[in-house]
Motif scaffolding. Structure first.
Motif, short mmCIF file in Angstrom:
data_model
loop_
_atom_site.label_atom_id
_atom_site.label_comp_id
_atom_site.label_asym_id
_atom_site.label_seq_id
_atom_site.Cartn_x
_atom_site.Cartn_y
_atom_site.Cartn_z
N LEU A 26 0.80 -1.14 0.20
CA LEU A 26 0.05 0.04 -0.18
C LEU A 26 0.80 1.01 0.05
O LEU A 26 0.56 2.14 -0.63
CB LEU A 26 -0.89 0.08 1.15
N ALA A 27 2.00 1.01 0.82
CA ALA A 27 2.81 2.41 0.85
C ALA A 27 3.50 2.88 -0.30
O ALA A 27 3.38 4.00 -0.79
CB ALA A 27 3.82 2.12 1.94
N ILE A 28 3.85 1.88 -1.14
CA ILE A 28 4.35 2.37 -2.40
C ILE A 28 3.64 2.81 -3.54
O ILE A 28 3.90 3.37 -4.67
CB ILE A 28 5.12 1.09 -2.77
N ARG A 29 2.18 2.54 -3.38
CA ARG A 29 1.28 3.03 -4.31
C ARG A 29 0.48 4.18 -3.73
O ARG A 29 -0.36 4.72 -4.48
CB ARG A 29 0.32 1.67 -4.35
N MET A 30 1.00 4.81 -2.67
CA MET A 30 0.34 6.00 -2.18
C MET A 30 0.85 7.22 -2.99
O MET A 30 2.06 7.12 -3.55
CB MET A 30 0.73 6.35 -0.80
N PRO A 31 0.11 8.22 -3.27
CA PRO A 31 0.53 9.29 -4.19
C PRO A 31 1.13 10.35 -3.74
O PRO A 31 0.91 11.44 -3.72
CB PRO A 31 -0.96 9.74 -4.76
N PHE A 32 2.37 9.99 -3.19
CA PHE A 32 3.48 10.95 -2.50
C PHE A 32 4.82 10.97 -3.25
O PHE A 32 5.16 9.80 -3.62
CB PHE A 32 3.49 10.61 -1.18
N ASP A 33 5.37 11.99 -3.18
CA ASP A 33 6.79 11.80 -3.80
C ASP A 33 7.77 11.11 -2.91
O ASP A 33 8.59 10.37 -3.47
CB ASP A 33 7.38 13.43 -4.01
N GLU A 34 7.36 11.16 -1.79
CA GLU A 34 8.30 10.32 -0.57
C GLU A 34 7.21 9.43 -0.07
O GLU A 34 6.48 9.66 0.74
CB GLU A 34 8.43 11.39 0.39
N ASN A 56 -1.85 19.04 1.91
CA ASN A 56 -0.73 19.06 1.22
C ASN A 56 0.59 18.54 2.14
O ASN A 56 1.61 19.13 1.84
CB ASN A 56 -0.46 20.50 0.65
N PHE A 57 0.50 17.37 2.74
CA PHE A 57 1.53 16.98 3.55
C PHE A 57 2.31 16.05 2.30
O PHE A 57 2.14 15.43 1.29
CB PHE A 57 1.29 15.92 4.36
N PRO A 58 3.73 16.18 2.39
CA PRO A 58 4.55 15.54 1.56
C PRO A 58 4.55 13.96 1.62
O PRO A 58 4.83 13.39 0.54
CB PRO A 58 6.13 15.91 1.80
N THR A 59 4.35 13.35 2.68
CA THR A 59 4.01 12.10 2.82
C THR A 59 2.87 11.66 3.97
O THR A 59 2.33 12.57 4.44
CB THR A 59 5.27 11.39 3.05
N LEU A 60 2.59 10.51 3.97
CA LEU A 60 1.68 10.02 5.17
C LEU A 60 2.70 9.68 6.50
O LEU A 60 3.42 9.17 6.44
CB LEU A 60 1.17 8.77 4.78
N SER A 61 2.04 10.42 7.66
CA SER A 61 2.81 10.11 8.79
C SER A 61 1.81 9.74 10.12
O SER A 61 0.64 9.58 9.91
CB SER A 61 3.56 11.62 9.47
N ASN A 62 2.43 9.54 11.22
CA ASN A 62 1.60 9.02 12.20
C ASN A 62 0.48 10.12 12.55
O ASN A 62 -0.49 9.62 12.97
CB ASN A 62 2.71 9.03 13.21
#
Length: 338
Positions: free
Chosen positions: A216-224, A263-269
């Motif tokens: 799931l993580a590698i398929r998320m639409p974030f640059d990071e 508009n976060f660059p990635t998904l965080s806790n």
């Protein structure tokens, strides 16, 4: 609620539709391909039974397989007839639903105007005149539950006749008690392929759950791409989902949407904790707890059918879970047994 930009809507839709292919899914899709290929050689058609508890990914897998087949075929060609048992499950209404899904223009008018045999022959005629290579009937348990004896035998006989006359293999998909059909002599030898989808567990195969989260993580639409495989996040996500794919996917969809809105660059806790509070406001938030504090449950007994129940309302026994227990302790126990 903030709205996504048009670009983020496209990216978010891709993630919502993302399919993480686990080994069992690869095996099942290969089964589908084999049934379609073997069909061309005639003879008695092999059929298949696919079972699994609610939310284990059966419908999503079927949708993904149909999508892949459709990508390789002409737009007006129907190779996979994928249908489901209708809201009022009878044998006739099921055949009418199949006729609708195959594109029979008069299917909606046939109910009440045609006998059982006429409906069946209409479906067989349609199948013979098209290029359908495989029939998939989802939610099959709704057709067979609360039925036994003559009624169950009639279902088995009619489906066998359709498969034989149209020379098309059938995949029956449903809850664990769909296996009732396999006890019918006419289907016992036809259902040569039987597969089961299961919930993830930490006590037996935690690696499968971790692999799915990474997918799931590698398929998320974030640059990071987010790092979600640390112990705290894995335990928190398992506590959230109890190992159920549907619950986990809904949760991750909402978390990704919140991150994109802000508009976060990635998904965080931070977004994971916010999503948990949004969906489960009255429960302790595992994303705010320490590893030792995170408690959860995993499936102990899948849902099943009690044929000896006093009435039909008590016949379906829901999924049972373990008592709440520290998930870090469960992981330690897993390591000791390996």
């Amino acid at each position: 609620m903030a709205l996504l930009s048009p670009e983020n809507e496209v990216n978010y839709q891709k993630f919502v539709d993302a399919f993480v292919e686990m080994p069992i899914a690869t095996t099942i899709m290969a089964d589908f391909d084999r049934l379609r290929y073997n069909r061309k050689f005639g003879g008695d058609q092999q059929c298949m039974l696919l079972t699994g508890d609610t939310g284990c990914g059966k419908s999503f897998l079927i949708h993904e397989y149909c999508r892949r087949v459709n990508l390789k075929t002409a737009l007006d060609t129907l190779l996979i007839l994928s249908s489901r048992i209708p809201s009022k499950p009878t044998l006739d209404s099921t055949i009418i639903e199949l006729l609708k899904d195959i594109g029979h223009s008069f299917a909606t008018y046939r109910k009440g105007k045609s006998g059982d045999q006429a409906l069946t022959e209409s479906l067989i005629k349609c199948l013979k005149s098209t290029e359908v290579e495989l029939i998939i009937i989802n939610e099959f348990q709704e057709l067979v539950e609360f039925k036994s004896g003559k009624a169950l035998s009639e279902i088995a006989t009619r489906l066998k006749y359709i498969s034989e006359e149209a020379a098309v293999p059938i995949v029956l998909v449903g809850m664990p008690w769909s296996v009732k059909i396999a006890k019918e002599p006419q289907w016992a030898s036809r259902l040569l392929i039987r597969r089961r989808l299961s919930y993830f567990t930490l006590s037996k195969e935690p690696e499968e759950f971790i692999r799915f989260i990474k997918g799931l993580a590698i398929r998320m639409p974030f640059d990071e791409p987010p790092k979600l495989d640390d112990k705290h996040t894995i335990l928190s996500l398992f506590a959230t989902s109890k190992g159920q794919i549907r619950t986990l996917k809904h949760f991750m969809n909402e978390a990704v949407k919140i991150a994109l809105e802000q508009n976060f660059p990635t998904l965080s806790n931070q977004q994971l904790a916010k999503t948990y509070h949004l969906m489960f406001p009255d429960l302790p938030n595992p994303f705010h707890q320490s590893i030792e504090q995170i408690e959860g449950q995993e499936v102990s007994v899948t849902s099943h059918y009690d044929s000896g129940a006093d009435n039909e309302f008590d016949a379906v026994i829901p999924t049972k879970y373990t008592d709440l227990l520290p998930l870090s302790q469960l992981l330690r126990q897993t390591r000791k047994t390996k």
